[in-house]
Design an enzyme around this catalytic site. Structure first.
Site, PDB file in Angstrom:
ATOM      1  N   GLN A 153     106.513  45.716   3.525  1.00 47.11           N
ATOM      2  CA  GLN A 153     107.041  44.503   3.219  1.00 47.11           C
ATOM      3  C   GLN A 153     107.491  43.719   4.065  1.00 47.11           C
ATOM      4  OE1 GLN A 153     110.402  47.374   1.201  1.00 47.11           O
ATOM      5  NE2 GLN A 153     110.264  45.666  -0.044  1.00 47.11           N
ATOM      6  N   HIS A 162     106.897  55.096   2.802  1.00 42.28           N
ATOM      7  CA  HIS A 162     107.684  54.170   2.090  1.00 42.28           C
ATOM      8  C   HIS A 162     107.064  53.305   1.375  1.00 42.28           C
ATOM      9  CE1 HIS A 162     111.534  51.292   2.110  1.00 42.28           C
ATOM     10  NE2 HIS A 162     110.951  51.016   0.389  1.00 42.28           N
ATOM     11  N   ASN A 217     110.953  57.896   0.661  1.00 38.26           N
ATOM     12  CA  ASN A 217     111.913  56.721   0.022  1.00 38.26           C
ATOM     13  C   ASN A 217     111.996  56.949  -1.046  1.00 38.26           C
ATOM     14  OD1 ASN A 217     113.838  53.976   0.256  1.00 38.26           O
ATOM     15  ND2 ASN A 217     112.179  53.837  -0.819  1.00 38.26           N
ATOM     16  N   GLU A 218     112.872  57.021  -1.510  1.00 37.55           N
ATOM     17  CA  GLU A 218     112.562  57.097  -3.363  1.00 37.55           C
ATOM     18  C   GLU A 218     111.682  57.998  -4.031  1.00 37.55           C
ATOM     19  OE1 GLU A 218     112.940  52.908  -4.581  1.00 37.55           O
ATOM     20  OE2 GLU A 218     115.276  52.891  -3.520  1.00 37.55           O
TER      21      GLU A 218
HETATM   22  C1  GCO Z   1     112.928  50.080  -2.899  1.00 31.51           C
HETATM   23  C2  GCO Z   1     112.581  50.092  -1.865  1.00 31.51           C
HETATM   24  C3  GCO Z   1     113.082  49.186  -0.838  1.00 31.51           C
HETATM   25  C4  GCO Z   1     113.213  47.777  -1.782  1.00 31.51           C
HETATM   26  C5  GCO Z   1     114.780  46.983  -1.853  1.00 31.51           C
HETATM   27  C6  GCO Z   1     115.258  46.531  -3.564  1.00 31.51           C
HETATM   28  O1  GCO Z   1     114.053  50.729  -3.691  1.00 31.51           O
HETATM   29  O2  GCO Z   1     111.857  49.915  -3.668  1.00 31.51           O
HETATM   30  O3  GCO Z   1     113.088  50.852  -0.830  1.00 31.51           O
HETATM   31  O4  GCO Z   1     111.718  48.545  -0.805  1.00 31.51           O
HETATM   32  O5  GCO Z   1     112.501  46.142  -1.354  1.00 31.51           O
HETATM   33  O6  GCO Z   1     115.119  48.738  -3.440  1.00 31.51           O
HETATM   34  O7  GCO Z   1     114.728  46.541  -4.649  1.00 31.51           O
END
Ligand code: GCO
Length: 474
Positions: free
Chosen positions: A55, A155, A199-200
């Site tokens: 990003q 990520h 991440n997520e």
């Molecule tokens: C996600 C990521 C980030 C995003 C942020 C805003 O949650 O998608 O961790 O990369 O940019 O959350 O949407």
């Protein structure tokens, strides 16, 4: 007889609805009377901001997103809004020193960033040493600036060579990922103590394999379940590899390596609290998005079920001992209702009675308190690894920051063990399928000149970090 049965069913529905309403934890406090100087935090609390490589860095042209950004959907529309591509992004690769100075200027003591797998390993099992040298420079500059590095290993992006092999659908991805993790741990371990393996994962699997908005753009819940199971396996292995390799205590707190995973917790609430089907939809989505992965860390079994569409279960022995901390990304709440016309009979939408961000997410600070309570039951340290707002409105950003930090503080007063807060994001950046138009940054980025400017609405974060009080003892 039939009448009795009907009465019994109606009674059961009423009782269940009353029970759900009774158990519902809708918190309220006086948000307009927040006194920043009255907030107290434990010594050593981490204040920071977060970014991710794809990003912000620029030059990420060897990963799945680079391919995705150049491709079109079945109706010949570009995958990214207005056909934008991440390109140079915020040129953070070249400007990291200035950006770390920006962190210092707001008084932050930590920085969450990710290392780009496709740059570190341009080919399977190959390490690009000049890329690693770059990340070592980043870590050294952070150290010199008194800022703690908090490193995310995955990520959202994967190298193009792994994308061609099916990415995390393919169990081989586990071995490729852990090989990458081992290489990063060996080289960055001396500078880094905090590691986030993924991440997520649920957002990643849903966006890529259910909603089709992220690569590979599929719509298949069963594949999403497989991807998640492979990711959890990969996390398990990465946890042990990191602990084995990273034995140097970079921040001198006596603990050389702290490994966690980052979980986004959206809140799902019924659109109509008196209507049982809406409760069932809300609970179903909560189970799918939040509990499935969280419970796997308790039960050592990953279960992913939805009606008769997917019924997945896989044991992951040993998983329960692989979290030293948990990261919470919190943004918003969704209202849920039963809807026969929608996919899977469920519809979600923002609560329009609340102010909205440019992502059309309702601003609901109490949700941060509620999600903290939810993961507080793990009994391990929590870091808020992301919380932030896309808006052009300074007043809204200021309000957002203040109210969410206050909500976090309320949770801490209620004994939730929060150890740090990272605002998303340090600066404006490439917001995945939304492109560059959604501006989350504390700092505004002029993409023509790459000039960064602190936004008016972000001043409050600097003031807050500098004026909060620290407790001597807990
Ligand atoms: C996600 C990521 C980030 C995003 C942020 C805003 O949650 O998608 O961790 O990369 O940019 O959350 O949407």
């Amino acid at each position: 007889m039939i009448i009795n049965l009907v009465i019994l069913v109606v009674l059961a529905i009423i009782l269940l609805t009353i029970w759900f309403n009774y158990r519902h934890n809708d918190v309220k406090w006086k948000e307009h009377e927040i006194d920043v100087s009255g907030l107290r935090f434990p010594k050593g609390f981490l204040w920071g901001a977060a970014t991710s490589a794809h990003q912000v860095e620029g030059g990420c042209d060897r990963n799945d997103w680079a391919i995705w950004e150049r491709s079109y959907d079945l109706n010949a529309y570009p995958r990214i809004k207005n056909g934008q591509q991440s390109g140079k992004a915020a040129d953070h690769w070249n400007r990291f020193r200035g950006d770390i100075d920006l962190l210092k200027q707001i008084g932050a003591n930590s920085y969450r960033f990710s290392v780009e797998w496709s740059k570190v390993c341009p080919q399977p099992n190959k390490l690009n040493t000049s890329v690693i040298d770059h990340y070592i420079d980043v870590c050294q500059y952070l150290h010199h600036s008194g800022v703690n590095p908090f490193v995310t290993l995955h990520h959202f992006t994967i190298p193009d060579w792994l994308y061609e092999r099916g990415g995390f659908e393919n169990p081989d991805a586990i071995h490729y990922y852990t090989d990458f993790v081992g290489k990063v741990a060996e080289t960055l371990g001396p500078y880094v103590d905090y590691w986030a393996t993924f991440n997520e994962p649920v957002v990643y699997a849903m966006m890529g394999w259910v909603f089709g908005k992220f690569p590979p753009g599929k719509k298949d819940l069963c594949l999403a379940a497989r991807v998640l199971a492979n990711i959890l396996q990969a996390h398990y292995q990465a946890y042990h590899i990191l602990h084995e390799i990273d034995r140097s205590d970079a921040d001198d707190d006596g603990i050389p390596c702290k490994v966690g995973i980052v979980k986004n917790i959206p809140l799902f609430d019924p659109a109509r609290k008196w209507w049982l089907p809406d409760w069932i939809v809300a609970k179903t989505l909560h189970r799918l998005f939040n509990q499935s992965v969280l419970d796997a860390f308790i039960a050592e079994r990953f279960k992913f079920n939805l009606w008769n569409v997917v019924n997945f279960s896989q044991d992951i022995p040993g998983l329960s001992n692989t979290l030293d901390w948990i990261g919470l990304n919190y943004y918003t709440q969704y209202l849920c209702r039963l809807d026969w016309k929608s996919d899977y009979k469920m519809r979600t939408y923002p609560n329009l009675k609340l102010p909205q961000t440019d992502m059309n997410w309702a601003i609901y600070p109490a949700g941060l308190y509620r999600s903290l309570q939810m993961i507080g039951s793990f009994g391990i340290p929590i870091y808020i690894t992301e919380n932030g707002i896309a808006t052009e409105d300074s007043g809204l950003r200021k309000d957002f920051i203040l109210k969410h930090i206050n909500a976090m503080h309320e949770a801490m007063l209620d004994r939730v063990d929060v150890r740090g807060y990272f605002y998303w994001s340090l600066m404006d950046n490439f917001e995945w399928a939304e492109g560059f138009d959604k501006r989350f940054g504390l700092y505004h980025v002029d993409y023509k000149t790459q000039k960064r400017t602190l936004k008016d609405g972000s001043e409050i974060y600097r003031e807050l970090i500098q004026s909060v009080q620290y407790k001597q003892h807990d």
